[in-house]
Motif scaffolding. Sequence first.
Motif, PDB file in Angstrom:
ATOM      1  N   ALA A 152      26.454 -82.528 -24.940  1.00 25.87           N
ATOM      2  CA  ALA A 152      25.450 -81.583 -25.433  1.00 25.87           C
ATOM      3  C   ALA A 152      24.069 -82.016 -24.976  1.00 25.87           C
ATOM      4  N   GLN A 153      23.325 -81.078 -24.420  1.00 21.11           N
ATOM      5  CA  GLN A 153      21.985 -81.396 -23.950  1.00 21.11           C
ATOM      6  C   GLN A 153      21.137 -80.125 -23.971  1.00 21.11           C
ATOM      7  N   TRP A 154      19.900 -80.239 -24.457  1.00 24.16           N
ATOM      8  CA  TRP A 154      18.974 -79.110 -24.443  1.00 24.16           C
ATOM      9  C   TRP A 154      18.472 -78.869 -23.019  1.00 24.16           C
ATOM     10  N   VAL A 155      18.053 -77.648 -22.753  1.00 23.31           N
ATOM     11  CA  VAL A 155      17.520 -77.347 -21.426  1.00 23.31           C
ATOM     12  C   VAL A 155      16.154 -78.005 -21.215  1.00 23.31           C
ATOM     13  N   GLU A 156      15.465 -78.305 -22.299  1.00 25.88           N
ATOM     14  CA  GLU A 156      14.200 -79.045 -22.247  1.00 25.88           C
ATOM     15  C   GLU A 156      14.001 -79.722 -23.592  1.00 25.88           C
ATOM     16  N   ALA A 157      12.938 -80.487 -23.713  1.00 29.68           N
ATOM     17  CA  ALA A 157      12.710 -81.250 -24.935  1.00 29.68           C
ATOM     18  C   ALA A 157      12.715 -80.334 -26.162  1.00 29.68           C
ATOM     19  N   PRO A 158      13.356 -80.753 -27.260  1.00 26.19           N
ATOM     20  CA  PRO A 158      13.443 -79.893 -28.443  1.00 26.19           C
ATOM     21  C   PRO A 158      12.091 -79.518 -29.029  1.00 26.19           C
ATOM     22  N   GLN A 159      11.072 -80.375 -28.864  1.00 22.93           N
ATOM     23  CA  GLN A 159       9.741 -80.036 -29.371  1.00 22.93           C
ATOM     24  C   GLN A 159       9.218 -78.763 -28.717  1.00 22.93           C
ATOM     25  N   ARG A 160       9.420 -78.659 -27.400  1.00 23.64           N
ATOM     26  CA  ARG A 160       8.925 -77.484 -26.672  1.00 23.64           C
ATOM     27  C   ARG A 160       9.756 -76.255 -27.011  1.00 23.64           C
ATOM     28  N   LEU A 161      11.074 -76.414 -27.133  1.00 21.38           N
ATOM     29  CA  LEU A 161      11.920 -75.289 -27.519  1.00 21.38           C
ATOM     30  C   LEU A 161      11.533 -74.760 -28.897  1.00 21.38           C
ATOM     31  N   PHE A 162      11.295 -75.685 -29.844  1.00 22.21           N
ATOM     32  CA  PHE A 162      10.957 -75.243 -31.191  1.00 22.21           C
ATOM     33  C   PHE A 162       9.578 -74.605 -31.224  1.00 22.21           C
ATOM     34  N   GLN A 163       8.637 -75.135 -30.467  1.00 19.94           N
ATOM     35  CA  GLN A 163       7.294 -74.545 -30.433  1.00 19.94           C
ATOM     36  C   GLN A 163       7.346 -73.107 -29.933  1.00 19.94           C
ATOM     37  N   ARG A 164       8.169 -72.854 -28.928  1.00 18.71           N
ATOM     38  CA  ARG A 164       8.292 -71.497 -28.402  1.00 18.71           C
ATOM     39  C   ARG A 164       8.969 -70.579 -29.423  1.00 18.71           C
TER      40      ARG A 164
END
Length: 202
Positions: free
Chosen positions: A89-101
């Motif tokens: 399992a891996q996010w496409v980018e850092a979770p901080q940036r995904l959550f901010q969006r």
Amino acid sequence: MPHPFRRLRTPALLALGALSLSACVSLGGKAPPFLLTLDSDVAPVVGEARSAGEAQTLTILIPNAPQKLRTTRIPVQQDDASVAYVKNAQWVEAPQRLFQRLLSETVAAKTPLVVLDEGQYLTAPGEQLASQLLEFGVDARTNEAVVSLQAMRVAAGGKTVTQRRFEVREPIGGKIEAKPVGEALTRAANKVATDVAAWLAG
């Protein structure tokens, strides 16, 4: 105004290969077969023109995060001192940036605020929402996905600051594997974003 506020390889973790978690978490570095992202529950704001003075804009900053979240992998808290990561399992980018969006989309859809990204705030920053993403992973002790956010709303000009903590837990409902974990984290993240939007609108 300044913002508020690896994998852990301990001998104990490496020695406990017989635990039930050994089939669902990994300390290795193999590439995952697919990547995960966060899908918003709200429809994006399209075709709606909004205008606002500086005091009616809100800049949502990328959250700060502890070291265990500064990776595209999903942490599994096994006990108070041990962290592993979900296998494959891996996010496409850092979770901080995904959550901010995700948070920006939710706030824009659920409030009348003009929501700005960090790259736009120099024009008219207005209010700012700074935050720390405290948890964004799995609690193996309860088999739940956990999203925890410490938010700080800073008024235009920095004259007043309001803080609030948000946390949502979602049951995984099965083994700690990529698909159910990703789905549970998406549900939890959307609920936190909705709670934040309600707070900002109030």
